[in-house]
Design an enzyme around this catalytic site. Sequence first.
Site, PDB file in Angstrom:
ATOM      1  N   PRO A   2     129.909  47.238  31.107  1.00  0.00           N
ATOM      2  CA  PRO A   2     129.049  46.053  30.518  1.00  0.00           C
ATOM      3  C   PRO A   2     127.953  45.717  30.981  1.00  0.00           C
ATOM      4  O   PRO A   2     127.984  44.925  31.998  1.00  0.00           O
ATOM      5  CB  PRO A   2     129.967  45.446  29.770  1.00  0.00           C
ATOM      6  CG  PRO A   2     131.534  45.833  30.063  1.00  0.00           C
ATOM      7  CD  PRO A   2     131.347  46.638  30.928  1.00  0.00           C
ATOM      8  N   GLU A   3     126.614  45.699  30.237  1.00  0.00           N
ATOM      9  CA  GLU A   3     125.600  45.160  31.070  1.00  0.00           C
ATOM     10  C   GLU A   3     125.075  43.907  29.845  1.00  0.00           C
ATOM     11  O   GLU A   3     125.612  43.553  28.884  1.00  0.00           O
ATOM     12  CB  GLU A   3     124.469  46.223  31.074  1.00  0.00           C
ATOM     13  CG  GLU A   3     125.244  47.172  32.296  1.00  0.00           C
ATOM     14  CD  GLU A   3     124.044  48.239  32.259  1.00  0.00           C
ATOM     15  OE1 GLU A   3     122.942  47.970  32.248  1.00  0.00           O
ATOM     16  OE2 GLU A   3     124.401  49.490  32.840  1.00  0.00           O
ATOM     17  N   LYS A  60     125.211  39.242  33.479  1.00  0.00           N
ATOM     18  CA  LYS A  60     126.446  40.024  32.889  1.00  0.00           C
ATOM     19  C   LYS A  60     127.686  38.913  33.023  1.00  0.00           C
ATOM     20  O   LYS A  60     128.988  39.438  32.758  1.00  0.00           O
ATOM     21  CB  LYS A  60     126.673  41.143  33.783  1.00  0.00           C
ATOM     22  CG  LYS A  60     125.662  42.199  33.307  1.00  0.00           C
ATOM     23  CD  LYS A  60     125.903  43.500  34.143  1.00  0.00           C
ATOM     24  CE  LYS A  60     125.394  43.494  35.644  1.00  0.00           C
ATOM     25  NZ  LYS A  60     125.434  44.788  36.387  1.00  0.00           N
TER      26      LYS A  60
END
Length: 412
Positions: A2-3, A60
């Site tokens: 996940p970014e 993030k």
Amino acid sequence: MPELPEVEAARLALEEHCVGKRIVRCSAAEDTKVIDGVAPSRLEAALVGRTIAAARRKGKNLWLVLDSPPSPSFQFGMAGAIYIKGVELSKYKRSAVSPTEEWPSKYSKLFVELDDGLEFSFTDKRRFAKIRLFDNPEAVPPISELGPDALCEPMQLDDFVQSFGRKNAPIKSLLLDQSFMSGIGNWMADEVLYQARIHPMQTSSKISKEKCKALHRCIKEVIEKSVEVGADSNEFPENWIFHSREKKPGKAFVDGKKIDFVTVGGRTSAYVPELQILDGADAAAANRSKKGRDKAEENVGKTSKKGQKAAPKEGGKTAQKTSVDEEEEEDDKPAKQRAKGAKAPPKKAGNTRADDHKEGGDEDEGAKPAKRGRKRPAKGPSKKEGCSSDDEDSLGKEETVVAAKRPQRKKR
């Protein structure tokens, strides 16, 4: 992993559905790898009865601001994700949990129930995420060590160009450096470099001002578009390299152009050689490096050919196996099977072969010493027509053994 777009999608969902509501029940997993620096029971006690005042994000990392400290913070790691029961969030493929699974999911690390009955959960299949509890998450690592957020705190163009001019690292490595700019991860870095037509190994300080401007623009465009569609990759533009960057080499193309792969800063980078070309001294250095690799491969090829020709043989058979798979297959066999395959020692002339009479008999029985008996000359001709000398010997042995027993019994 996940970014920024995936974490921002989670923050927006929490802000829309959970802010202003009170936590009435909480359950933290007994997983000290994910629940970091705080006992699960203490984390639960710190949250129950508190009202969620805001959902914040930097890079993030995400955290919830409660009506009184402390606050829980979430570092998403490789596969962390927020799920709200009945609400569709990011469709990020690596963190997707099937809606048919039990709720909360078996991968849930923190489950929260709100006063209106709404429930949400932070899950992590791969256990690289971190949940922490801080009085002020922004004032302590890891959030305090982050550079400006790529979405909320974008660098001004002049500062952006000057910052690149002071860095001698490859551009891909610099974009992944969260202390330089936070939020950009591997897929986003590949995308913005492709859109800006910059090679991932190009030295940051050697990028022209025009390309710096293009990169500054592309970072803004890629982030805004991915956030706009809720980080749903199915909605990303068709001409993005994202859709093909995980295909196998030789089968990856974008707009009809071949995608190649190179490792930069320990991360695999997808780029299009036809469009993303190294400039100046970087190009010369890459050519020298390529020639060196080609020469080394050529030398290895010559050496291996010589080795094949001079391979020693023993007894008309190769001295050893050349395949690791064959060795592993041999090792997988039971010890008894391997013993059967070994060459048996030669038998003495006077021994009978007990296991020849019953094929496939018990091994222990076959291992007993052969019975000895006095040889008596067989009646009739000693040789048979059409038999080789070896066959004659074996036949002769069998005949002498059988013929010798009867006379002995009669004499006794």
